[in-house]
Design an enzyme around this catalytic site. Structure first.
Site, PDB file in Angstrom:
ATOM      1  N   LYS D 102       0.865  -1.180   0.000  1.00  0.00           N
ATOM      2  CA  LYS D 102       0.000   0.000   0.000  1.00  0.00           C
ATOM      3  C   LYS D 102       0.898   1.224   0.000  1.00  0.00           C
ATOM      4  O   LYS D 102       1.628   1.487   0.955  1.00  0.00           O
ATOM      5  CB  LYS D 102      -0.901   0.011   1.231  1.00  0.00           C
ATOM      6  N   GLY D 163      -7.719   9.911   9.414  1.00  0.00           N
ATOM      7  CA  GLY D 163      -7.923  10.040  10.853  1.00  0.00           C
ATOM      8  C   GLY D 163      -8.899  11.129  11.248  1.00  0.00           C
ATOM      9  O   GLY D 163      -9.118  11.391  12.426  1.00  0.00           O
ATOM     10  N   ALA D 189      -9.715   6.741   3.470  1.00  0.00           N
ATOM     11  CA  ALA D 189      -9.474   7.516   4.692  1.00  0.00           C
ATOM     12  C   ALA D 189     -10.678   8.371   5.028  1.00  0.00           C
ATOM     13  O   ALA D 189     -11.418   8.800   4.157  1.00  0.00           O
ATOM     14  CB  ALA D 189      -8.241   8.392   4.521  1.00  0.00           C
ATOM     15  N   GLY D 190     -10.855   8.601   6.304  1.00  0.00           N
ATOM     16  CA  GLY D 190     -11.882   9.523   6.749  1.00  0.00           C
ATOM     17  C   GLY D 190     -13.185   8.874   7.170  1.00  0.00           C
ATOM     18  O   GLY D 190     -14.040   9.539   7.767  1.00  0.00           O
ATOM     19  N   ASN D 211      -9.811   2.123   9.869  1.00  0.00           N
ATOM     20  CA  ASN D 211      -8.868   1.834  10.954  1.00  0.00           C
ATOM     21  C   ASN D 211      -9.214   2.657  12.187  1.00  0.00           C
ATOM     22  O   ASN D 211      -9.706   2.129  13.184  1.00  0.00           O
ATOM     23  CB  ASN D 211      -7.432   2.113  10.474  1.00  0.00           C
ATOM     24  N   THR D 212      -9.012   3.975  12.105  1.00  0.00           N
ATOM     25  CA  THR D 212      -9.188   4.825  13.289  1.00  0.00           C
ATOM     26  C   THR D 212     -10.552   4.642  13.952  1.00  0.00           C
ATOM     27  O   THR D 212     -10.636   4.500  15.177  1.00  0.00           O
ATOM     28  CB  THR D 212      -9.012   6.309  12.890  1.00  0.00           C
TER      29      THR D 212
END
Lengths: 261, 261, 261, 261
Positions: D102, D163, D189-190, D211-212
């Site tokens: 990645k 994040g 993301a986000g 993830n976050t």
């Protein structure tokens, strides 16, 4: 009216108006001319197609722009890569006697989204050749910084796809770009209403470019004036600092106790 | 400037300005006065607490509003039901010699959301008593029609909670209200920036009321001027008709074929 | 699966599923039946028109709902005021042998927005008559509290206009309603996709009612299953607590220093 | 459960789960392990910092990932340009015995926005070297097409800054990317909530990476399960086709005429 320090400056030129416009989609050259005068705009972008590169028989749209306060910004709309863009910029310089160029490189004919790689390459080359480059780009914060390094005079991130009138869909990224930029940030595409333009200015954009929303309105002259006021309004609000949204209501009218007195 | 037909009319009074303001939260009466003059506003709402009902020793904020072009609109902020609202309206009529009243009935001290039942009841009573009633309400389309039936002079739906600066969270419902209303629609709470105000005007609101966003700005006078321009801009755009958003990009700069010539 | 405490309870009835459905707009009764079984829903609202009040020749749509786990919730769709609603509720009680009633009072035939005044009045009357009342209302926080005082069993604020599929346009007000409510909050109209349903559950709604988005999908059975998972997902997220949005990015992958080692 | 044709395939590998995860920010390796098992995820990205390139003393986070159904995806987080990225990919291949990588190239330490130029360059090089490249990028439609030409195995456009939990701020551009892509589109993301994940899947994303939002939840295991259901739900809704939003309400409960009968 405004102080010298608060005026927009790109390369060596200062602008009283932070509203930039373009010549596309107007129903007639006369309407366009009147709309531009109502807008107060001092920078008008014009597609190279409009320009007679042999300087003999200029398009009526170009002729109508011959005002001392209006600076022409030829654009490369239609080119597909850096090489074509450099060639187009040279043609424009010949024809219009300006070294300013708005880079538009969009290989995709459907959404006209800009190509970040070719745009950076063309910016590098054209800057070295002495052009004042204003590239139209996606609202990509890292690309903006790289364009700065390449000598760009300003960055022109899009609000939403060209001609979509969808407004500021990229607002979160425009805010990052504005917070980091050392060159003027001009929001370029998708602005569909004066409120969009005001919003862009409120978050600190240096200018906006509006074309479709004015040109296709039922009353382009009135709409041009509306955008003029919106841009001035948004700039004032930026200077006066907006308050932040809050989660709890706080009444502006204090709770009265008169009933218990 | 504007034609008579395009001017806002509430009850028998016409207004040059579609920006209404309020006296809450200003740091000083002098700043408030200067801001109101910059705003061009001709209707200012004032909480009854500010008003000396015995007419002897008026609050400095009220004294500052004595301009011929400024019409005072006392509000009932702090009352919890129709009965208290009617009483407050009568006090206000005595003290300020006006039969205009802005109804604000909010039993909830945290979010200050208006009570639809008590507001309708008070509107019915006060209209019968000869008051010009402007009720602050949730953006509820059916309630608006019922207030019309009850004789309201205008409706004042909220954009978002009072003082939240969150903007036009109720836009979908404001559009329905505007499309159905036979009385002026004044967007009342939550407007946090000139772009919000312009947006409300663009969709056809007859006026907006802005208080917190001006009062708590770092420069209330400049911000008041920004709102003035935004409201004018939004109204012009409404009259000039905005274009609709489209899903496919259509370039305003036509694709040039100059490279292939 | 879920603990007893975390199950939804309305009046004296507990529900394993927080997804409520309705019988409108399905292409056939058989598809509807299969979709309801896939949805896991235990509460299905049915318009009185579907019901044979003489109990002789039930509509196929009603016959299909005869499952022990499915509780019927007749609704008053089509009535224009409290009086008609009370009459309709009595008819429904006779025909379907239930004292549960979903109040829908919308005088406006275009947007079908609910009437706050008549809805409160009907709730008061029907509660006194022993009905379990679930009123469909605008997302009006103060109205919700008044309905509680009137004995409502739950509140059913709308996300956006009925059948619009526009999602949760009232999110800011739903959050206030949920934070203040002592009765279950069921988001009722406008939910157009599973992500909308999940969002409503994430902010703490007790249940959602979805009809159009399932019924008019190209595959209602699969869509019903999608909504089932979304509602379960949103509830889990509510219980696990979401993190708050932040303005600065914080990488979940820590910046490595391996290159410098 | 799902048919072979509907399974996600990247390079030569097929995935039962369309939820990808990452190892950042978990409070402990044990919680992470349990969350991953609850998520059903079969692709987990791990920062190179976590990896012992000498293969002697692996980080507990990496050891915990040794399940046959979990495929590791090392990421280059922390590198600033293509050269560093290529070096990092080679290290990762050595250490983890995988040619999947990645790409994360973000010179900006504050917002961690990806660099389009260096990412394209690294993708070109790594593809030629036989790597399966999954680049994290801005939601830039033209860049996505150029990455395809460069041999990328998938594209990973961001929803909002890493994040930030801000959700799908780039939705208009993700839709364009999805409509044009010949490789899988993974929103990276986000994503801050299950409803965000469901939304991405509903518009046709092939997978999402979360993830976050899982790691920092108060209950990461329950949240992982919530995301699992949301991703499945969104995919089902995509396959069942959502209805479009409409401007006029159309009641799902037909207007009854029973009152007039």
């Amino acid at each position: 009216m405004q102080s010298k320090e608060s005026m927009l400056k790109i390369a060596e030129r200062t602008f009283n108006s932070r509203l930039f416009t373009g010549t596309g989609k107007f129903s007639s050259a006369a309407v366009m001319e009147e709309a531009f005068l109502a807008s107060g705009s001092e920078l008008v972008t014009v597609a190279l197609k409009r320009v007679d590169v042999k300087k003999q028989d200029q398009d009526d749209f170009v002729v109508r722009l011959k005002y001392p306060h209006i600076h022409l910004l030829p654009n490369t709309s239609g080119v597909r890569n850096a090489k074509e863009a450099v060639f187009a910029a040279q043609l424009a310089r010949e024809a219009l006697e300006t070294n300013w160029i708005k880079l538009e490189i969009h290989p995709d004919p459907k959404y006209l989204m800009p190509d970040p790689i070719e745009t950076l390459k063309a910016t590098e080359e054209l800057s070295k050749m002495g052009f004042i480059v204003l590239p139209y780009i996606h609202a990509d914060p890292v690309l903006c910084k790289r364009l700065e390094d390449a000598g760009t005079a300003a960055v022109m991130p899009l609000g939403s796809p060209i001609g979509s009138n969808k407004g500021l869909k990229t607002i979160d990224f425009l805010e990052i770009i504005i917070s980091q930029s050392h060159v003027p940030v001009i929001v370029d595409a998708g602005i569909g209403s004066p409120s969009d333009a005001a919003w862009a200015m409120e978050i600190g954009a240096d200018a906006v470019l509006v074309n479709t929303a004015i040109a296709v309105s039922q009353n382009p002259v009135l709409m041009a004036q509306a955008f003029k006021l919106a841009v001035e309004s948004g700039r004032m609000a930026f200077e006066a600092r907006l308050a932040s949204p809050v989660n709890y209501a706080v009444a502006s009218s204090p709770l009265t106790s008169f009933l218990d007195e």
